[in-house]
Design a protein around this motif. Sequence first.
Motif, short mmCIF file in Angstrom:
data_model
loop_
_atom_site.label_atom_id
_atom_site.label_comp_id
_atom_site.label_asym_id
_atom_site.label_seq_id
_atom_site.Cartn_x
_atom_site.Cartn_y
_atom_site.Cartn_z
N GLU A 169 17.89 -5.83 23.31
CA GLU A 169 16.48 -5.58 23.02
C GLU A 169 15.89 -4.48 23.89
O GLU A 169 14.71 -4.13 23.75
CB GLU A 169 15.67 -6.88 23.24
CG GLU A 169 16.01 -8.00 22.28
CD GLU A 169 17.35 -8.66 22.57
OE1 GLU A 169 18.04 -9.07 21.60
OE2 GLU A 169 17.73 -8.74 23.77
N GLY A 170 16.71 -3.92 24.81
CA GLY A 170 16.24 -2.81 25.63
C GLY A 170 15.61 -3.21 26.94
O GLY A 170 14.97 -2.39 27.61
N GLU A 171 15.79 -4.45 27.37
CA GLU A 171 15.22 -4.92 28.64
C GLU A 171 16.24 -4.75 29.76
O GLU A 171 17.40 -5.17 29.64
CB GLU A 171 14.83 -6.39 28.53
CG GLU A 171 14.26 -6.97 29.81
CD GLU A 171 14.03 -8.46 29.74
OE1 GLU A 171 13.56 -9.03 30.76
OE2 GLU A 171 14.32 -9.07 28.69
N ILE A 172 15.82 -4.12 30.86
CA ILE A 172 16.68 -4.00 32.03
C ILE A 172 16.60 -5.32 32.81
O ILE A 172 15.53 -5.72 33.27
CB ILE A 172 16.24 -2.82 32.93
CG1 ILE A 172 16.45 -1.49 32.18
CG2 ILE A 172 17.02 -2.82 34.24
CD1 ILE A 172 15.94 -0.28 32.93
N ILE A 173 17.75 -5.99 32.96
CA ILE A 173 17.75 -7.30 33.60
C ILE A 173 18.48 -7.30 34.94
O ILE A 173 18.46 -8.31 35.66
CB ILE A 173 18.38 -8.36 32.69
CG1 ILE A 173 19.85 -8.00 32.35
CG2 ILE A 173 17.56 -8.55 31.42
CD1 ILE A 173 20.60 -9.12 31.65
N TRP A 174 19.13 -6.19 35.31
CA TRP A 174 19.85 -6.10 36.59
C TRP A 174 19.99 -4.63 36.95
O TRP A 174 20.26 -3.80 36.08
CB TRP A 174 21.22 -6.75 36.47
CG TRP A 174 22.06 -6.73 37.72
CD1 TRP A 174 21.95 -7.58 38.78
CD2 TRP A 174 23.13 -5.82 38.03
NE1 TRP A 174 22.90 -7.25 39.75
CE2 TRP A 174 23.62 -6.18 39.31
CE3 TRP A 174 23.70 -4.74 37.37
CZ2 TRP A 174 24.68 -5.51 39.92
CZ3 TRP A 174 24.76 -4.06 37.98
CH2 TRP A 174 25.25 -4.45 39.24
N SER A 175 19.77 -4.32 38.22
CA SER A 175 19.94 -2.95 38.70
C SER A 175 20.63 -2.99 40.06
O SER A 175 20.49 -3.95 40.83
CB SER A 175 18.60 -2.23 38.82
OG SER A 175 17.98 -2.08 37.56
N TRP A 176 21.37 -1.94 40.35
CA TRP A 176 22.05 -1.77 41.64
C TRP A 176 21.77 -0.36 42.13
O TRP A 176 22.06 0.61 41.42
CB TRP A 176 23.55 -2.01 41.47
CG TRP A 176 24.34 -1.95 42.75
CD1 TRP A 176 24.60 -2.98 43.60
CD2 TRP A 176 25.00 -0.79 43.29
NE1 TRP A 176 25.36 -2.53 44.66
CE2 TRP A 176 25.62 -1.19 44.49
CE3 TRP A 176 25.09 0.55 42.89
CZ2 TRP A 176 26.35 -0.31 45.28
CZ3 TRP A 176 25.81 1.43 43.67
CH2 TRP A 176 26.44 1.00 44.86
N HIS A 177 21.22 -0.26 43.33
CA HIS A 177 20.81 1.03 43.88
C HIS A 177 21.80 1.47 44.95
O HIS A 177 21.98 0.79 45.97
CB HIS A 177 19.40 0.94 44.47
CG HIS A 177 18.37 0.44 43.50
ND1 HIS A 177 17.61 1.29 42.72
CD2 HIS A 177 17.99 -0.83 43.16
CE1 HIS A 177 16.80 0.58 41.96
NE2 HIS A 177 17.01 -0.70 42.20
N ALA A 178 22.44 2.61 44.75
CA ALA A 178 23.47 3.08 45.68
C ALA A 178 22.93 3.23 47.10
O ALA A 178 23.61 2.88 48.07
CB ALA A 178 24.05 4.41 45.19
N TYR A 179 21.72 3.73 47.24
CA TYR A 179 21.21 4.01 48.58
C TYR A 179 21.01 2.74 49.41
O TYR A 179 20.95 2.79 50.65
CB TYR A 179 19.91 4.81 48.52
CG TYR A 179 18.68 4.05 48.08
CD1 TYR A 179 17.96 3.27 48.98
CD2 TYR A 179 18.24 4.10 46.76
CE1 TYR A 179 16.83 2.57 48.58
CE2 TYR A 179 17.12 3.40 46.35
CZ TYR A 179 16.42 2.64 47.26
OH TYR A 179 15.31 1.95 46.86
N GLU A 180 20.94 1.58 48.75
CA GLU A 180 20.77 0.33 49.46
C GLU A 180 22.08 -0.18 50.06
O GLU A 180 22.06 -1.05 50.94
CB GLU A 180 20.19 -0.74 48.54
CG GLU A 180 18.76 -0.45 48.08
CD GLU A 180 18.20 -1.55 47.19
OE1 GLU A 180 19.00 -2.39 46.70
OE2 GLU A 180 16.98 -1.55 46.96
N TYR A 181 23.21 0.33 49.58
CA TYR A 181 24.50 -0.22 49.99
C TYR A 181 25.44 0.80 50.63
O TYR A 181 26.44 0.41 51.24
CB TYR A 181 25.20 -0.86 48.78
CG TYR A 181 24.46 -2.05 48.24
CD1 TYR A 181 24.68 -3.32 48.77
CD2 TYR A 181 23.53 -1.92 47.21
CE1 TYR A 181 23.99 -4.43 48.27
CE2 TYR A 181 22.84 -3.02 46.72
CZ TYR A 181 23.07 -4.27 47.25
OH TYR A 181 22.38 -5.36 46.77
N LEU A 182 25.14 2.08 50.50
CA LEU A 182 26.01 3.11 51.05
C LEU A 182 25.46 3.60 52.39
O LEU A 182 24.26 3.87 52.51
CB LEU A 182 26.15 4.28 50.09
CG LEU A 182 26.81 3.98 48.74
CD1 LEU A 182 26.83 5.23 47.87
CD2 LEU A 182 28.22 3.44 48.92
#
Length: 375
Positions: A169-182
């Motif tokens: 349906e086009g809903e973003i339900i999970w995101s991962w941000h590189a700057y938070e873990y690298l």
Amino acid sequence: MTLATTFVEQNTIRRRGTGLKAYNPEKVYSGYTLFTPLTGKGEVYLINLEGKVVHQWQLPYLPGLYGYLLPNGNLFYNGKTVEIPPRFPVWSLFKGGVVLEVDPQGKIVWEYHHPDHHHDGRRLRNGNTILLALEKIPKSLVSQIKGGVAGTEVDGDIYADVIHEVTPEGEIIWSWHAYEYLDPEKYVITKQDQRHEWTHGNTVGELADGNIVLSFRNISTVVIVERETGKIIWELGDDVLAQQHFPNELPNGNLLIFDNGAHRQNVALNFSRVIEVNRQTKEIVWEYVDNPPHNFFSSYISGAQRLPNGNTLITEGAFGRIFEVTATGELVWEYINPYFAPQNAPGESALVAKGEQNSVFRAFRYAPEEIPWLS
């Protein structure tokens, strides 16, 4: 006296010959090869082992950057939407903007737009879609990012990768941000690359255990992200890799990686290789290198697919070369993309290479039973 005139093709790759160049029917893996000309207008081709087109899609978007077949036989396509002016130099070369699922007749059955999408988007086993995208990192981190060409930030900003999982349906339900873990101290931009990007991801994929594999070109690193926590639980870095592409999991759990070889540490010769890496030991348990090594080299794009008979299909992307080798490295099939055009880079100028190219981002081989609608 009349002097004869002879036309000499000035494009080196085209002059050397295109189409089918080698075919050993006794050792090749039987099936059809899917590829998307990177400089095309949305054409996706399916060819047989003789190099003949047996099916074609014409998509309404430029490639951004490739397509592959889903288990249901439909085409999943990463397309490009135009953004002028580009947000930073060469963004137009690898940006996406839209992903779609298309049936064999070319009907779009699902479509999703995201302006930050680039390089890769894949359908997950749960029916959702995972996208590779870009975002600006916090200003406070910019000064901590090391490496790259000094002064090439974007108005003082640096972009890094973010991963989004999107429902049908086009809903973003999970995101991962590189700057938070690298860690900026550890993950350093290759000194020849510009600082408008820190990581430059080129692959996102789902592993058998549900975790996520990512490839970051600008820091020559492949990581596995634990889906539940977001933590990086495995990595292979620039002591082994050099601006690699397309890490993908094999049935035995190992990773197959196209190691491009640009800016390889402690090696003067530019050459590409395909490696199979044991995830437990990080040992290279299989490797393909040409003889001599510099005969095989693509500084960017490219990929490799392990076939069910043990052969490996390799895309030497910069030169539009798709070829198959056995486990012992014997070449048994080779095809050169015959479709040439200038790069698709709306709004770009000096940093875009001139002239016609036949580049291919990735190619895939499918068995006949995987394409039942073709018969």
